[in-house]
Scaffold this motif. Structure first.
Motif, mmCIF file in Angstrom:
data_model
loop_
_atom_site.group_PDB
_atom_site.id
_atom_site.type_symbol
_atom_site.label_atom_id
_atom_site.label_comp_id
_atom_site.label_asym_id
_atom_site.label_seq_id
_atom_site.Cartn_x
_atom_site.Cartn_y
_atom_site.Cartn_z
ATOM 1 N N ASP A 1 0.789 -1.223 0.000
ATOM 2 C CA ASP A 1 0.000 0.000 0.000
ATOM 3 C C ASP A 1 0.822 1.274 0.000
ATOM 4 O O ASP A 1 0.281 2.364 -0.189
ATOM 5 C CB ASP A 1 -0.938 0.016 1.220
ATOM 6 C CG ASP A 1 -1.930 -1.133 1.177
ATOM 7 O OD1 ASP A 1 -2.253 -1.558 0.056
ATOM 8 O OD2 ASP A 1 -2.360 -1.596 2.249
ATOM 9 N N GLU A 2 2.111 1.189 0.245
ATOM 10 C CA GLU A 2 2.921 2.391 0.372
ATOM 11 C C GLU A 2 4.129 2.345 -0.550
ATOM 12 O O GLU A 2 4.743 1.300 -0.733
ATOM 13 C CB GLU A 2 3.409 2.538 1.833
ATOM 14 C CG GLU A 2 2.292 2.694 2.842
ATOM 15 C CD GLU A 2 2.827 2.807 4.258
ATOM 16 O OE1 GLU A 2 4.072 2.845 4.405
ATOM 17 O OE2 GLU A 2 2.022 2.861 5.192
ATOM 18 N N PRO A 3 4.499 3.528 -1.118
ATOM 19 C CA PRO A 3 5.736 3.577 -1.905
ATOM 20 C C PRO A 3 6.938 3.527 -0.960
ATOM 21 O O PRO A 3 6.803 3.926 0.210
ATOM 22 C CB PRO A 3 5.641 4.934 -2.618
ATOM 23 C CG PRO A 3 4.694 5.753 -1.805
ATOM 24 C CD PRO A 3 3.761 4.788 -1.139
ATOM 25 N N PRO A 4 8.088 3.019 -1.411
ATOM 26 C CA PRO A 4 8.357 2.577 -2.784
ATOM 27 C C PRO A 4 7.898 1.147 -3.072
ATOM 28 O O PRO A 4 7.953 0.730 -4.220
ATOM 29 C CB PRO A 4 9.879 2.687 -2.870
ATOM 30 C CG PRO A 4 10.337 2.376 -1.494
ATOM 31 C CD PRO A 4 9.320 2.975 -0.580
ATOM 32 N N ASP A 5 7.466 0.397 -2.021
ATOM 33 C CA ASP A 5 7.082 -0.995 -2.268
ATOM 34 C C ASP A 5 5.931 -1.106 -3.262
ATOM 35 O O ASP A 5 5.859 -2.063 -4.033
ATOM 36 C CB ASP A 5 6.694 -1.678 -0.953
ATOM 37 C CG ASP A 5 7.909 -2.051 -0.124
ATOM 38 O OD1 ASP A 5 9.034 -1.743 -0.567
ATOM 39 O OD2 ASP A 5 7.735 -2.630 0.958
ATOM 40 N N SER A 6 5.036 -0.128 -3.228
ATOM 41 C CA SER A 6 3.887 -0.191 -4.130
ATOM 42 C C SER A 6 4.287 0.024 -5.580
ATOM 43 O O SER A 6 3.480 -0.199 -6.483
ATOM 44 C CB SER A 6 2.848 0.855 -3.720
ATOM 45 O OG SER A 6 3.390 2.166 -3.804
ATOM 46 N N TYR A 7 5.533 0.454 -5.831
ATOM 47 C CA TYR A 7 5.990 0.650 -7.195
ATOM 48 C C TYR A 7 6.420 -0.650 -7.872
ATOM 49 O O TYR A 7 6.510 -0.703 -9.097
ATOM 50 C CB TYR A 7 7.193 1.604 -7.226
ATOM 51 C CG TYR A 7 6.900 3.017 -6.777
ATOM 52 C CD1 TYR A 7 5.603 3.523 -6.752
ATOM 53 C CD2 TYR A 7 7.938 3.861 -6.371
ATOM 54 C CE1 TYR A 7 5.349 4.818 -6.339
ATOM 55 C CE2 TYR A 7 7.693 5.153 -5.958
ATOM 56 C CZ TYR A 7 6.402 5.634 -5.940
ATOM 57 O OH TYR A 7 6.160 6.918 -5.528
ATOM 58 N N ALA A 8 6.731 -1.672 -7.103
ATOM 59 C CA ALA A 8 7.350 -2.883 -7.673
ATOM 60 C C ALA A 8 6.361 -3.692 -8.508
ATOM 61 O O ALA A 8 5.275 -4.036 -8.053
ATOM 62 C CB ALA A 8 7.920 -3.744 -6.559
ATOM 63 N N ARG A 9 6.754 -4.013 -9.723
ATOM 64 C CA ARG A 9 6.013 -4.890 -10.620
ATOM 65 C C ARG A 9 6.969 -5.954 -11.125
ATOM 66 O O ARG A 9 8.117 -5.659 -11.445
ATOM 67 C CB ARG A 9 5.462 -4.115 -11.823
ATOM 68 C CG ARG A 9 4.538 -2.952 -11.468
ATOM 69 C CD ARG A 9 3.159 -3.451 -11.099
ATOM 70 N NE ARG A 9 2.253 -2.357 -10.866
ATOM 71 C CZ ARG A 9 2.087 -1.734 -9.703
ATOM 72 N NH1 ARG A 9 2.811 -2.113 -8.660
ATOM 73 N NH2 ARG A 9 1.228 -0.751 -9.582
ATOM 74 N N VAL A 10 6.501 -7.188 -11.239
ATOM 75 C CA VAL A 10 7.361 -8.279 -11.688
ATOM 76 C C VAL A 10 6.802 -8.882 -12.971
ATOM 77 O O VAL A 10 5.598 -9.140 -13.074
ATOM 78 C CB VAL A 10 7.493 -9.379 -10.615
ATOM 79 C CG1 VAL A 10 8.422 -10.494 -11.112
ATOM 80 C CG2 VAL A 10 8.017 -8.797 -9.311
ATOM 81 N N GLY A 11 7.690 -9.090 -13.929
ATOM 82 C CA GLY A 11 7.333 -9.814 -15.147
ATOM 83 C C GLY A 11 8.374 -10.884 -15.405
ATOM 84 O O GLY A 11 9.561 -10.686 -15.128
ATOM 85 N N ALA A 12 7.946 -12.023 -15.922
ATOM 86 C CA ALA A 12 8.887 -13.120 -16.176
ATOM 87 C C ALA A 12 8.342 -14.043 -17.251
ATOM 88 O O ALA A 12 7.117 -14.245 -17.351
ATOM 89 C CB ALA A 12 9.155 -13.913 -14.896
ATOM 90 N N THR A 13 9.246 -14.614 -18.035
ATOM 91 C CA THR A 13 8.884 -15.578 -19.074
ATOM 92 C C THR A 13 9.934 -16.667 -19.119
ATOM 93 O O THR A 13 11.131 -16.391 -19.056
ATOM 94 C CB THR A 13 8.799 -14.912 -20.462
ATOM 95 O OG1 THR A 13 7.873 -13.825 -20.418
ATOM 96 C CG2 THR A 13 8.364 -15.905 -21.520
ATOM 97 N N SER A 14 9.478 -17.920 -19.247
ATOM 98 C CA SER A 14 10.386 -19.061 -19.329
ATOM 99 C C SER A 14 10.071 -19.853 -20.591
ATOM 100 O O SER A 14 8.909 -20.208 -20.846
ATOM 101 C CB SER A 14 10.242 -19.957 -18.097
ATOM 102 O OG SER A 14 11.175 -21.007 -18.119
ATOM 103 N N VAL A 15 11.119 -20.134 -21.381
ATOM 104 C CA VAL A 15 10.970 -20.783 -22.683
ATOM 105 C C VAL A 15 11.761 -22.078 -22.702
ATOM 106 O O VAL A 15 12.916 -22.116 -22.264
ATOM 107 C CB VAL A 15 11.458 -19.853 -23.810
ATOM 108 C CG1 VAL A 15 11.444 -20.565 -25.158
ATOM 109 C CG2 VAL A 15 10.611 -18.592 -23.867
ATOM 110 N N ASP A 16 11.138 -23.136 -23.205
ATOM 111 C CA ASP A 16 11.839 -24.403 -23.414
ATOM 112 C C ASP A 16 12.779 -24.251 -24.607
ATOM 113 O O ASP A 16 12.343 -23.928 -25.718
ATOM 114 C CB ASP A 16 10.823 -25.516 -23.676
ATOM 115 C CG ASP A 16 11.493 -26.854 -23.946
ATOM 116 O OD1 ASP A 16 12.021 -27.452 -23.004
ATOM 117 O OD2 ASP A 16 11.500 -27.275 -25.128
ATOM 118 N N VAL A 17 14.068 -24.480 -24.364
ATOM 119 C CA VAL A 17 15.072 -24.225 -25.396
ATOM 120 C C VAL A 17 14.876 -25.125 -26.609
ATOM 121 O O VAL A 17 14.997 -24.688 -27.761
ATOM 122 C CB VAL A 17 16.492 -24.408 -24.807
ATOM 123 C CG1 VAL A 17 17.548 -24.370 -25.909
ATOM 124 C CG2 VAL A 17 16.764 -23.336 -23.757
#
Length: 773
Positions: free
Chosen positions: A350-366
């Motif tokens: 609910d409070e910055p700076p923690d509220s700023y964090a966004r996570v994106g991730a992708t995993s691909v089979d080689v």
């Protein structure tokens, strides 16, 4: 002798010429290839028969094809999305439509639609052959995809038929459109078109669109809002500026095109048009059935199907599809668990700076190019932007491997003529001016992280420490265009924002690909330079029939030696450099950290022989949507790629490969016997995990070293450095990373004198074997 006797008189001459004048002249015989060519009479007869036959067929079709009953909205079905193992992922898709009388639609909104789709609707016939030919010709020349259909044709397709691109369906569309144009009033057709067209956000019809984008009744829409809804008719997902901020520029351009069309047609005054401002739509609120992570996966699959030309957005929104994705549930859970345990559970949301964090991730089979896991965010119904596929944050130093790959691919040399390889030395001082191939100053002098000077150091050391000065100069030595071409060949889309305008700064990662894009490129490196298009869908069916998917392609992107040389270099980053936290995976790994300008994003892109996975933490204001710095998130003074992203990567990779045999990189130039011996030796000497030692490869805010480092290889000495694309200094008081003082270990190495001319060294990760490439 008289004329009559000699036959020379007029009568005689006439009598003699008479057979030639009156007789039939013999037709010259046709020889050679001319015998095979039809005569003009045959051509004329054939053309006449074709015209008569075609006309007869059209007349027959016109008489035989009736205007059908409209497709019922009540018959629409939901779409079922499944995981790769067949278990259910989500059920989505209800037709959201509310029909309204044309009189309730403001005249300015109607004019905006006509300006966008068919400006001569009231004057022209139902089928515009010229427009169809023009659109086909434009697309054949490689231009932007256009529709040659009139509003009447589009209405027929929406209301009576379907979206299948078949010849029979198109012929039916044309015939029904002609009949409708002759038998139905234009206002009635326009009303039907406005009530059946798809505007995105699961909204069919202008009334549903007014609710979805502006939370208004259609009668309350103003001119600017109506023009934006008209823009959406062309391609909803490409112009929804709230669902994807990347759409802003093209959406505004299209909106201005619509308004200019209204002015040119006399429907809007120039003065009124100049006063209008772009009407930002409201935030997209998806259905609760797509809550949590499911919505991000479904949205990514929808976009994949539309971009690949498999199923259009509109047809998919009508429902009835059974879609099996490539997402593996166990690995998806492992990725979500790693994100939660390593970062999100430590935040005060609910409070910055923690509220700023966004996570994106992708995993691909080689091996296959299939996306096996993707993390787009906590809840799609609360934040609809998919962090895994967004393209608005700098990739930073995750681009530096592409510079090195390009150097190996093109056998590039430094300004003074030395072949670029792992032991090539560069000047690494911060603020060093980049020179061109003629040795002339370029005026560009990028800073290293914290403004740190490194003096002379090898390329291997520079990759470990992510030294901007070295890779900026290397990019100039190789050539920015070659760097761009190599990145695109590996899998970064050529439409990536910033990749075509970056020039020299492309080497420092100022372009903004998504985690999906970077994972595709790193998977190509892991596959020894063989590129495979990533895929999110394994199977699509409708009414029990399979829908054709793009054929999987595998093609050589870069030479194996260039890819394997980069892998050997990136293995050192995990072993000795800024990516040391990734060692916790317990697998042979290669990777690169990245920290965007002003610390607004932190990346770790890495791979094992089996999986290529990219994790990024983005800073974004939850209210304004603006990018924010990540200073202080989760109590850490700074967030770098070797911190949370590498830790998430390590935990996910360890769990995703749990139970599978450990594999080593099969690199070109490696000695198999030495590799096997050294691997056994390495396995008997386990290093402490980052969980135990606190070694993240990043500063922890205390100014002290964060933990012991692995023994360094030749050419890799000293502490890791920063990897911001411009070297922007952190806030005052931010400590720099420190060294560890561990003893060095030097493996055997071929003497440089024994290397063939122009060859380079390939270091095998973990085992330290050196080979010739």
């Amino acid at each position: 002798m008289s004329d009559g006797e000699t036959g020379e008189g007029p009568g005689g001459r006439a009598a003699r010429r008479w057979p030639r004048r009156r007789g039939r002249r013999a037709r010259p015989r046709r020889h050679g290839l001319r015998r095979l060519l039809p005569t003009w009479r045959m051509v004329f007869a054939g053309a006449t028969l074709c015209v008569l036959g075609g006309s007869g067929a059209l007349v027959a079709a016109y008489l035989l094809v009736d205007i059908p009953e409209p497709r019922s909205a009540a018959a629409a079905e939901a779409n079922v999305y499944r995981y790769a193992d067949g278990s259910q992922l989500a059920v989505a898709g209800e037709v959201n439509r509310e029909s309204v009388d044309l009189s309730r639609v403001p005249e300015t909104v109607r004019h905006a639609v006509l300006a966008a789709e068919d400006r001569n609707f009231y004057e022209d016939p139902a089928v515009d052959v010229t427009a169809m030919v023009r659109a086909a010709w434009n697309m054949a020349r490689g231009g932007e995809k256009q529709s040659g259909s009139t509003i009447t044709q589009q209405y027929v397709k929406n209301y009576y038929l379907d979206q299948r691109q078949t010849v029979s369906r198109k012929v039916k569309e044309l015939i029904i459109a002609v009949k409708l144009g002759r038998e139905v009033d234009k206002d009635e057709i326009l009303e039907g078109y406005l009530n059946t067209s798809y505007f995105g956000r699961n909204a069919y019809g202008v009334q549903a669109a007014a609710r979805a984008y502006y939370d208004k009744d259609v009668a309350e829409l103003d001119t600017a809002e109506g023009a934006y809804l008209a823009v959406l008719l062309n391609a909803p997902s490409a112009y929804d500026v709230r669902a994807n901020p990347d759409n802003e520029r093209r959406a505004v351009a299209r909106w201005e095109y619509v308004l200019d069309g209204m002015v040119s047609e006399g429907w809007l005054t120039r003065e009124r048009r100049e006063r209008l401002t772009f009407p930002e739509p409201r935030e997209f609120r998806p259905a609760d059935s797509l809550s949590g992570e499911r919505g991000y996966l479904v949205e990514a699959v929808r976009q994949y199907l539309a971009d690949a030309g498999v199923v259009s957005e509109e047809e998919l929104a009508r429902g009835g599809y059974r879609i099996t994705t490539t997402i593996e549930p166990a690995r998806q859970r492992a990725l979500t668990r790693a994100v939660d345990e390593r970062l999100l559970d430590r935040l005060s949301a609910d409070e910055p700076p923690d509220s700023y964090a966004r996570v994106g991730a992708t995993s691909v089979d080689v091996a296959s190019g299939r996306v096996v896991a993707m993390y787009g965010g906590r809840d799609y119904t609360e934040q609809f932007v998919n962090n895994a596929t967004r393209r608005d944050y700098q990739a930073a130093s995750t681009f530096k491997p592409f510079v090195y790959t390009a150097a190996l691919r093109h056998r590039a040399r430094t300004v003074d003529g030395r072949r670029i390889g792992p032991d090539t030395e560069y000047e690494g001082d911060s603020g060093r001016e980049v020179v061109d191939r003629e040795g002339e100053g370029s005026g560009w002098a990028p800073e290293n992280e914290n403004g740190e000077d490194f003096g002379e150091l090898t390329v291997a050391e520079a990759m470990d420490r992510s030294v901007n000065a070295v890779f900026a100069q290397m990019g100039a030595d190789v050539g920015p265009e070659r760097v761009r071409e190599t990145a695109v060949a590996l899998g970064v889309p050529e439409t990536t924002p910033g990749i075509d305008r970056a020039q020299g700064s492309i080497s420092l990662g100022t372009a903004t690909p998504s985690t999906l894009d970077v994972a595709e490129a790193y998977a190509t490196l892991a596959a020894h330079g063989t590129h495979r298009d990533v895929s999110l869908v394994a199977e699509v069916t409708r009414n029990g029939e399979r829908v054709q998917l793009p054929e999987p392609r595998a093609e050589r992107a870069v030479p194996r030696e260039a890819a394997d040389g980069t892998t050997a270099m990136l293995a050192g980053v995990v072993r000795d450099g800024t990516g040391r936290a990734a060692r916790e995976a317990g697998r042979d790994a290669a990777g690169k950290t990245g920290t965007a300008e002003e610390d607004r994003a932190a990346w770790f892109a890495g791979y094992t022989p089996e999986l290529a996975t990219v994790v990024a933490v983005f800073g974004q204001d939850p209210e304004s949507g603006e990018q924010r710095e990540l200073y202080g998130v989760a109590g850490r003074e700074r967030i770098g790629g070797g911190g949370f992203p590498a830790e998430i990567w390590a935990q996910y990779t360890r769990d995703a490969l749990d139970g599978e045999p450990r594999r080593s990189f099969d690199l070109a130039g490696a000695d198999a016997d030495d590799a096997e011996r050294d691997e056994e030796s390495e396995e008997s000497d386990e290093s402490p995990s980052t969980e135990e030692s606190g070694d993240s490869g990043e500063p922890d805010g205390t100014g002290e070293p964060t933990g012991p480092a692995e023994p360094r290889q030749p050419g890799r000495t000293g502490p890791p450095g920063g990897d911001s694309p411009t070297g922007t200094p952190p806030p005052a008081g931010t400590p720099g990373p420190g060294g560890t003082g561990e003893p060095e270990e030097t493996p055997g190495q071929l003497p440089a004198a024994l290397l063939p001319e122009g060859s380079y060294l390939v270091r095998v990760p973990v085992i330290g074997v050196v080979g010739v490439g």
